[in-house]
Design an enzyme around this catalytic site. Structure first.
Site, short mmCIF file in Angstrom:
data_model
loop_
_atom_site.label_atom_id
_atom_site.label_comp_id
_atom_site.label_asym_id
_atom_site.label_seq_id
_atom_site.Cartn_x
_atom_site.Cartn_y
_atom_site.Cartn_z
N CYS A 151 46.04 84.43 -51.49
CA CYS A 151 47.26 83.68 -51.79
C CYS A 151 47.11 83.05 -53.18
O CYS A 151 46.08 82.44 -53.49
CB CYS A 151 47.48 82.59 -50.74
SG CYS A 151 48.98 81.66 -51.06
N CYS B 138 59.88 73.80 -38.01
CA CYS B 138 58.58 73.33 -37.54
C CYS B 138 57.95 72.77 -38.80
O CYS B 138 57.63 73.52 -39.73
CB CYS B 138 57.78 74.49 -36.97
SG CYS B 138 56.07 74.04 -36.61
N CYS C 199 42.95 75.02 -48.16
CA CYS C 199 43.22 76.32 -47.54
C CYS C 199 42.18 77.41 -47.84
O CYS C 199 41.92 77.74 -48.99
CB CYS C 199 44.60 76.81 -47.95
SG CYS C 199 45.06 78.30 -47.03
N CYS D 26 46.48 75.24 -52.66
CA CYS D 26 46.39 74.18 -51.64
C CYS D 26 44.90 73.88 -51.36
O CYS D 26 44.16 74.77 -50.92
CB CYS D 26 47.10 74.62 -50.36
SG CYS D 26 48.75 75.29 -50.68
N CYS E 260 53.76 82.74 -33.17
CA CYS E 260 53.96 82.31 -34.57
C CYS E 260 53.16 83.22 -35.50
O CYS E 260 51.94 83.31 -35.38
CB CYS E 260 53.45 80.89 -34.77
SG CYS E 260 54.08 79.73 -33.57
N ARG F 29 53.22 68.46 -32.19
CA ARG F 29 52.22 69.50 -31.91
C ARG F 29 50.83 69.08 -32.37
O ARG F 29 50.62 68.78 -33.55
CB ARG F 29 52.64 70.79 -32.63
CG ARG F 29 51.75 71.99 -32.35
CD ARG F 29 52.31 73.22 -33.08
NE ARG F 29 53.67 73.51 -32.65
CZ ARG F 29 53.99 74.20 -31.57
NH1 ARG F 29 53.05 74.70 -30.81
NH2 ARG F 29 55.25 74.39 -31.25
N CYS G 121 58.37 82.52 -34.26
CA CYS G 121 58.20 81.56 -35.36
C CYS G 121 57.50 82.30 -36.51
O CYS G 121 56.63 83.14 -36.26
CB CYS G 121 57.34 80.39 -34.89
SG CYS G 121 56.95 79.21 -36.20
N1 SAM Z 1 51.45 80.32 -46.87
C1 SAM Z 1 52.39 79.66 -46.07
C2 SAM Z 1 52.59 78.21 -46.47
O1 SAM Z 1 51.71 77.59 -47.03
O2 SAM Z 1 53.68 77.71 -46.20
C3 SAM Z 1 52.10 79.73 -44.60
C4 SAM Z 1 50.70 79.61 -44.05
S1 SAM Z 1 49.87 78.04 -44.29
C5 SAM Z 1 48.24 78.47 -43.85
C6 SAM Z 1 50.49 76.99 -43.00
C7 SAM Z 1 49.98 75.58 -42.92
O3 SAM Z 1 48.68 75.56 -42.36
C8 SAM Z 1 49.83 74.79 -44.21
O4 SAM Z 1 51.04 74.27 -44.66
C9 SAM Z 1 48.87 73.68 -43.81
O5 SAM Z 1 49.60 72.54 -43.39
C10 SAM Z 1 48.10 74.29 -42.63
N2 SAM Z 1 46.68 74.47 -42.95
C11 SAM Z 1 46.14 75.40 -43.77
N3 SAM Z 1 44.81 75.27 -43.88
C12 SAM Z 1 44.47 74.20 -43.11
C13 SAM Z 1 43.23 73.55 -42.82
N4 SAM Z 1 42.07 73.95 -43.36
N5 SAM Z 1 43.23 72.50 -41.99
C14 SAM Z 1 44.41 72.07 -41.45
N6 SAM Z 1 45.60 72.65 -41.68
C15 SAM Z 1 45.65 73.69 -42.51
FE1 SF4 Z 2 48.69 79.94 -49.64
FE2 SF4 Z 2 47.15 78.63 -47.95
FE3 SF4 Z 2 48.76 77.27 -49.55
FE4 SF4 Z 2 49.82 78.76 -47.53
S1 SF4 Z 2 48.51 76.95 -47.34
S2 SF4 Z 2 50.51 78.65 -49.67
S3 SF4 Z 2 48.34 80.45 -47.49
S4 SF4 Z 2 47.02 78.57 -50.21
#
Ligand code: SAM
Ligand code: SF4
Ligand code: DTB
Length: 328
Positions: free
Chosen positions: A68, A203, A75, A72, A112, A275, A143
């Site tokens: 990606c 959500c 992530c 973030c 989901c 949730r 979802c």
């Molecule tokens: N890429 C898309 C996005 O960011 O909208 C969808 C997938 S993203 C992994 C979905 C959510 O997972 C993120 O917005 C974040 O809140 C949560 N998430 C990701 N990594 C995480 C982590 N290590 N611990 C807790 N929540 C996490």
């Molecule tokens: Fe990409 Fe992870 Fe951020 Fe979703 S949460 S936009 S998968 S870096």
């Protein structure tokens, strides 16, 4: 016809009691309540709106993993961090369906599907739409979480029969820049507006334990509740620390503060499903039980979240049994 109008009026009336004008001071006052008073209040609100012994269960599947472009800080799927993740292109339809059938058999009511995209391209949506239609045909709620959506993309997904779109605000507007720099808070609010305008359920929640202050947690809940409609589902994630990400190290959040946060969310958004999301693997049974008492009434079920582990399904079923909770 008059029956129909009564129903509409009743729904309007219900909505009258939902507040969208929370102030920081009011939310801070909830957080400051003695723990027992706060939990009693949250449990009372919960019972007035839901069956107190029922928990909705959803199963997650990562349909496109890693690489990606976003940054973030929590992530494992960001291309910017070395997290030893196995990248996977978009999963074939038959594998998705097999996984959805398994989830249904295991008692999930919602499936989901998540993709590590900043935002899907229009051509990405076509195979995903097929997935939505086939998963729905199995009798599961659907979802998706695919990143940012344009208005026409949200409309297309609605037409395909999508029930929920997950898109999180993650934290307060003030702390957001410490965690993500490649998309703005407003970008997220815009996507959520497109999803609501298309007539889908949102959500939308956040992550706690990223080093934010209580004031930031207050800011997150204020933003969530003060949207045009409360999200139908509010995922509260506890940060899963993944090696290689910027948030790998840091102080863990006090578990009582996490439980307080669940209670505050329940009181502020009385009709939403709260949730208990990522991070359950590190929580004791007692902590999860307290979260359910504080008003959490849905979980992700299944041995994997998107890329990180979730509790064993047998352990979850045993916990539900010990607590007298029914999965719905
Ligand atoms: N890429 C898309 C996005 O960011 O909208 C969808 C997938 S993203 C992994 C979905 C959510 O997972 C993120 O917005 C974040 O809140 C949560 N998430 C990701 N990594 C995480 C982590 N290590 N611990 C807790 N929540 C996490
Ligand atoms: Fe990409 Fe992870 Fe951020 Fe979703 S949460 S936009 S998968 S870096
Ligand atoms: C949400 O708020 N939590 C889920 C879901 N929405 C998509 C994802 C949690 C992901 C945790 C890290 C991982 O497994 O990759």
């Amino acid at each position: 016809m008059s029956g129909m109008m009564d129903k509409v009026n009743m729904l309007d009336k219900q909505d009258e009691f939902l507040r969208h004008d929370w102030t920081v001071e009011e939310i801070a006052a909830l957080y400051d309540m003695p723990f027992n008073d706060l939990l009693f209040e949250a449990q009372t609100v919960h019972r007035n709106n839901f069956d107190a012994n029922a928990v909705q269960v959803s199963t997650l599947l990562s349909i496109k993993t890693g690489k990606c472009p976003e940054d973030c800080g929590y992530c494992p799927q960001s291309v910017r961090y070395d997290t030893e993740l196995e990248n996977e292109p978009l999963m074939p339809l038959d594998e998705v369906i097999a996984s959805a059938k398994q989830a249904k058999q295991n008692g999930s009511s919602r499936f989901c599907m998540g993709a590590a995209w900043r935002s899907p391209k229009d051509k990405d949506l076509e195979p995903v739409i097929k997935m939505v239609k086939e998963v729905k045909a199995l009798g599961l709620e659907t979802c998706l979480t695919l990143g940012m959506l344009t208005e026409p993309q949200a409309n297309k997904l609605k037409q395909a029969g999508l029930d929920y779109y997950n898109h999180n605000l993650d934290t307060s507007p003030e702390y957001y820049g410490e965690v993500i720099t490649t998309r703005t808070y407003q970008d997220r609010l815009d996507t959520l507006q497109h999803v609501r305008d298309a007539g889908m359920n949102t959500c939308c929640g956040g992550i706690l334990g990223m080093g934010e202050s209580r004031r930031d947690r207050i800011g997150l809940f204020k933003e969530l509740a003060n949207q045009e409609h409360h999200p139908e589902s509010v995922p509260i994630n506890l940060l899963v620390r993944v090696s290689g990400t910027p948030l790998e190290n840091g102080d863990d959040l006090d578990s009582l503060e996490f439980i307080r946060s669940v209670a505050v969310a329940r009181i502020m958004m009385p009709k939403s499903y709260v949730r208990l999301s990522a991070g359950r693997e590190k929580m004791s049974d007692e902590m999860q039980a307290m979260c359910f008492f504080a008003g959490a009434n849905s979980i992700f079920y299944g041995e994997k979240l998107l890329t990180t582990p979730n509790p064993d399904t047998n352990d979850d079923m045993q916990l539900f049994e010990r607590l007298g909770i029914t999965a719905v």
